[in-house]
Write an enzyme that holds these catalytic residues in place. Structure first.
Site, mmCIF file in Angstrom:
data_model
loop_
_atom_site.group_PDB
_atom_site.id
_atom_site.type_symbol
_atom_site.label_atom_id
_atom_site.label_comp_id
_atom_site.label_asym_id
_atom_site.label_seq_id
_atom_site.Cartn_x
_atom_site.Cartn_y
_atom_site.Cartn_z
ATOM 1 N N GLU A 1 -33.543 2.290 46.384
ATOM 2 C CA GLU A 1 -32.252 3.513 45.916
ATOM 3 C C GLU A 1 -31.081 3.784 46.740
ATOM 4 O O GLU A 1 -30.259 3.527 47.128
ATOM 5 C CB GLU A 1 -33.504 4.619 45.839
ATOM 6 C CG GLU A 1 -32.370 5.869 45.861
ATOM 7 C CD GLU A 1 -33.231 7.266 45.621
ATOM 8 O OE1 GLU A 1 -34.912 7.224 46.445
ATOM 9 O OE2 GLU A 1 -32.931 8.214 45.215
ATOM 10 N N GLN B 1 -37.448 11.024 38.180
ATOM 11 C CA GLN B 1 -38.000 10.200 39.612
ATOM 12 C C GLN B 1 -39.052 11.880 39.774
ATOM 13 O O GLN B 1 -38.109 12.945 40.343
ATOM 14 C CB GLN B 1 -37.207 9.610 40.551
ATOM 15 C CG GLN B 1 -37.825 9.514 41.990
ATOM 16 C CD GLN B 1 -36.935 9.203 43.105
ATOM 17 O OE1 GLN B 1 -35.789 9.383 43.221
ATOM 18 N NE2 GLN B 1 -36.836 7.433 43.749
ATOM 19 N N GLY B 2 -40.143 11.495 39.916
ATOM 20 C CA GLY B 2 -41.307 12.367 40.293
ATOM 21 C C GLY B 2 -41.716 12.378 41.940
ATOM 22 O O GLY B 2 -42.190 11.502 42.191
ATOM 23 N N TYR B 3 -40.853 12.525 42.490
ATOM 24 C CA TYR B 3 -40.436 12.094 44.375
ATOM 25 C C TYR B 3 -41.006 13.825 45.112
ATOM 26 O O TYR B 3 -42.645 14.120 45.453
ATOM 27 C CB TYR B 3 -40.410 11.633 44.742
ATOM 28 C CG TYR B 3 -40.542 9.832 45.067
ATOM 29 C CD1 TYR B 3 -40.595 9.310 44.046
ATOM 30 C CD2 TYR B 3 -39.947 8.771 46.392
ATOM 31 C CE1 TYR B 3 -41.173 7.798 42.900
ATOM 32 C CE2 TYR B 3 -40.121 7.831 45.970
ATOM 33 C CZ TYR B 3 -40.849 6.740 44.671
ATOM 34 O OH TYR B 3 -40.561 5.905 44.418
ATOM 35 N N SER B 4 -39.811 14.686 45.161
ATOM 36 C CA SER B 4 -39.894 15.352 45.926
ATOM 37 C C SER B 4 -41.303 16.842 45.490
ATOM 38 O O SER B 4 -41.656 16.893 44.616
ATOM 39 C CB SER B 4 -39.532 16.166 46.677
ATOM 40 O OG SER B 4 -38.032 15.345 47.387
ATOM 41 N N ASN C 1 -30.718 12.039 56.802
ATOM 42 C CA ASN C 1 -29.710 11.140 57.997
ATOM 43 C C ASN C 1 -31.064 10.836 58.416
ATOM 44 O O ASN C 1 -31.382 10.082 59.534
ATOM 45 C CB ASN C 1 -28.899 11.372 57.649
ATOM 46 C CG ASN C 1 -27.619 11.709 57.053
ATOM 47 O OD1 ASN C 1 -27.136 10.440 56.679
ATOM 48 N ND2 ASN C 1 -26.178 11.982 57.747
#
Lengths: 379, 388
Positions: B239, B121-124, B372
């Site tokens: 997720e 998964q290429g997110y951050s 959070n």
């Protein structure tokens, strides 16, 4: 029974909600408190609830009840909690009524319960002798004398005791204070010679009473359960009353939460709504999470009783441990987030704050129930 | 499906599990499972279509309805069967089913259901953590391809992955949420470099990924061009649901429960009560939290099935789950004392060393997948609808 309300329970909830909205806004509870009403609740409204079948929800049809369960009673109690209705569900149904239902012989049930279901008889349970909840810390003595017993001792925190027709008194027939063995339960008439009942006003506007018993005579036929083994009945009563109390608490803290949420959306300071401040947003979001978890656990405890599961005690303590932890958290934050106005008697949030404290400490606080839960879970 | 038929189906699944799941594997999803048995079990799951029970059979799924899939999940959980849950099944699959073209579904879903292709998964990005929408990795159209340049970070399993689903900026001039697209491309190509990151727990499952002229087919862009943010958020919801929904979290993967561990490390007195009343309190609180999460997730499922007004509890579940699993390891550390301070060596039990690493690993749980603080923001804004 699942974790969500059934179709029938949803209908019951809507009925109860419109009933209490119309007949019992929070101002009614305030007026009863301020006028120091002689009864402390409305006998007429109580009888109406009897006609609607709500008082008798738990009781069998043979004594005029509806033979339903804690899922249904919880719905009604939750709506009571939303408007802080002070009607005597706790004293008459959950404590006194349950003691008769679970420990009384058939003649006693036939004699007392029909009037309970119709709202014409008020009951209570006198067990507490000191402040902190300790179910077997009972010193009041009952001595056998032929075919009757004579009871001597003092009791406190007897809910609605000043208007009760009968009071179930827990007394020691053997052993010493703190022991589970040696307790017995007696149905005592409110006007019995030797019994004096002193009304006490409580912080939440409700009525307690302390009792002095001096050689009060009770017929041996008016013992609930077995002599010396009264704790069997008492434990079952406490579990059920506690789960009922939790349902009321959920109603009260959901209402306190919703009022606070609304306040964050309307109150302005520094030219903006205070709900835009992240310090408040994060706190109320966390309260929401606490509330949702607690609601699930309370519902599960109702199911445990209604389905006769073997983990009723565990489920009860889980529910009360959570309720007694979350109630002061939500109520405390509700007052804090209301700011100065939250400290005034005029603003209703303070009434929720006080009721939730009383409920938190009644029948065992969070520490008591976490301990009991841990014990039951084997550690 | 009627209740009777559903019961029949449950029996069928039970029999199938009995025939296919050896007892050695009935211990939950753990890292030290016998490889050969695990691979046989995974093959059995694949051929029975139970990797993705709810997907249509034409996409390699089991073709089951929601109630049947629920039965499968319950039965597998009941015997603590190890899960074959990949990024592909848990996150990309549902996203493709919702947003993908027919060609994309046919190309990718069956491979995922057969566990033939590993996804990451290429997110951050280094400059786009909580503020994910500020991501800078660029994709520029060139003929029927996109050329990708930029950097991702915290990419789980990137060193082993065959493909990546990646958020890329396709319109740098648009407002930040409106210039992002969702693009699929292979990892094993020139122009993609992976550099594993060593974390505080000694693991290196996360990587930095560098794109320098990596190529993606234009037909592998999912959803509308510049419409990737909606997909990205939806996928994050999957997720979060996975985490909040995974009962017991990391505990399920360990030999000893936290309760066993604390009893052993702290000791019981003659009446069977833990010697330390404070740790006992903490343990009871932990168990109540586990109970609350489990029941609330179950309630949310019931609300959904009964179409009662359900609340969006994905963020709530992720937030409380993260705190819960962290707290569990905190309790373990407190109970172990100095025996919890080992990194390696014979002076420490394998289970103690495992707990210590878990304590470190779980620090990430309140950070990834939205911290959070981000979850609380989401609850305040989307669930409680407090205007910003």
């Amino acid at each position: 029974m699942g974790l969500i309300l059934t179709e029938d329970q949803l209908i019951l909830r809507d009925m109860a909600k419109s009933f209490f909205d119309e007949k019992s806004p929070v101002e009614r509870m305030r007026a009863l408190r301020d006028s120091r009403d002689a009864v402390g609740f409305s006998r007429d409204l109580w009888k109406e609830m009897g006609e609607l079948g709500w008082i008798g929800i738990l009781f069998p049809e043979s004594v005029g009840g509806a033979d339903m369960g804690y899922g249904e009673l919880g719905v009604v109690l939750g709506e009571c909690g939303r408007v802080l209705a002070p009607e005597p569900f706790m004293s008459t149904v959950l404590l006194g009524g349950n003691a008769i239902l679970l420990g009384g012989n058939e003649p006693l049930q036939k004699e007392l319960l029909p009037d309970v279901c119709s709202g014409n008889r008020i009951l209570s349970l006198a067990f507490q002798e000191r402040g902190r909840f300790a179910p077997y810390a009972i010193e009041t003595k009952a001595k056998r004398d032929g075919d009757h017993y004579t009871i001597t001792g003092r009791k406190s925190f007897v809910l609605d005791g000043h208007v009760a027709d009968q009071i179930v008194v827990a007394a020691r027939t053997a052993g010493s204070s703190g022991e589970r063995e040696g307790l017995s339960l007696f149905v005592v008439e409110a006007d019995a010679p030797g019994l004096t009942i002193h009304r006490d006003d409580l912080v939440d506007g409700r009525n307690g009473a302390h009792l002095v018993l001096e050689n009060v005579a009770v017929d041996g036929a008016r013992v609930l359960g077995t002599v010396d083994a009264g704790a069997d009945v008492l434990d079952a009563v406490f579990n059920r009353a506690t789960v009922g109390l939790c349902a009321e608490m959920v109603g009260s803290f959901e209402e306190a939460f919703e009022r606070t949420l609304e306040y964050l959306k309307t109150r302005e300071q520094f030219g903006v709504k205070i709900g835009t401040f992240q310090a408040l947003r994060h706190r109320i979001a966390n309260l929401f999470a606490e509330m949702e978890f607690t609601r699930s656990i309370v519902r599960d405890a109702q199911t445990a009783i209604d389905e006769g599961r073997n983990d009723i005690a565990e489920a009860t303590s889980a529910a009360k441990a959570r309720c007694s932890e979350v109630a002061p958290l939500i109520a405390g934050e509700a007052v804090q987030m209301h700011g100065g106005i939250g400290m005034t008697d005029e603003e209703e949030i303070g009434l929720f704050f006080k009721r939730l404290k009383a409920a938190e400490l009644s029948l065992g606080d969070a520490i008591f129930h976490r301990n009991r839960f841990a014990h039951l879970r084997g550690y | 499906m009627s209740t009777a038929n559903l019961e029949e189906f449950r029996q069928e699944i039970r029999t199938w599990i009995d025939e296919n799941l050896p007892s050695e594997l009935r211990v939950g999803t753990r890292k030290d499972l016998p490889k050969k048995l695990l691979s046989q079990w995974n093959k059995a799951l694949i051929s029975r279509g139970l990797v993705a029970p709810e997907w249509d059979t034409e996409y390699g799924g089991g073709g089951l309805d929601r109630k049947q899939a629920g039965v499968v999940k319950e039965e597998l959980n009941a015997v603590r069967a190890p899960k074959l849950r990949t990024f592909g099944v848990a996150m990309l699959g549902p996203t493709l089913l919702e947003f993908g073209t027919e060609e994309q579904k046919r190309e990718f879903l069956p491979q995922i259901a057969r566990n033939e292709v590993t996804w990451c998964q290429g997110y951050s990005e280094p400059g786009a953590g909580s503020d994910l929408a500020s991501l800078q990795t660029r994709a520029v159209r060139e003929g029927d391809e996109y050329i990708v340049t930029g950097q991702k970070i915290w990419t789980t399993g990137a060193d082993k992955a065959d493909w990546i689903f990646c958020l890329v900026r396709t319109d740098p001039d648009a407002p930040k949420h409106e210039g992002i697209s969702f693009l699929l491309f292979p990892m094993k190509q020139e122009g993609v470099k992976v550099s594993p990151l060593n974390l505080i727990d000694g693991s290196a499952d996360f990587s930095q990924v560098f794109f320098d002229g990596a190529r993606a087919k234009a037909s592998h862009l999912v959803g509308p061009l510049n419409g990737g943010w909606t997909i990205a958020k939806r996928l994050l919801q999957h997720e979060r649901t996975q985490d909040g929904g995974s009962e017991g979290g990391i505990t399920g993967a360990m030999k000893d429960t936290i309760f066993d561990l604390v009893k052993r490390e702290v000791g019981l007195d003659a009446s069977g009560t833990l010697q330390d009343p404070t740790i006992r309190e903490r343990l009871a609180q932990q168990e109540l939290e586990q109970l609350g999460l489990r029941l609330t997730m179950r309630r949310a499922g019931e609300e959904m099935r009964a179409s009662q007004t359900g609340r969006d509890i994905a963020s709530l579940g992720k937030y409380r789950w993260a705190n819960m699993v962290k707290d569990e390891q905190d309790i373990a550390m407190m109970a172990m004392g100095a025996q919890g301070l080992g990194w390696s060596g014979d002076g420490f039990g394998a289970d103690q060393l495992e707990r210590t690493r878990a304590w470190l690993t779980t620090r990430a749980d309140s950070i990834w997948g939205g911290t959070n603080e981000v979850q609380l923001n989401v609850i305040a804004k989307r669930v409680l609808k407090i205007p910003e």
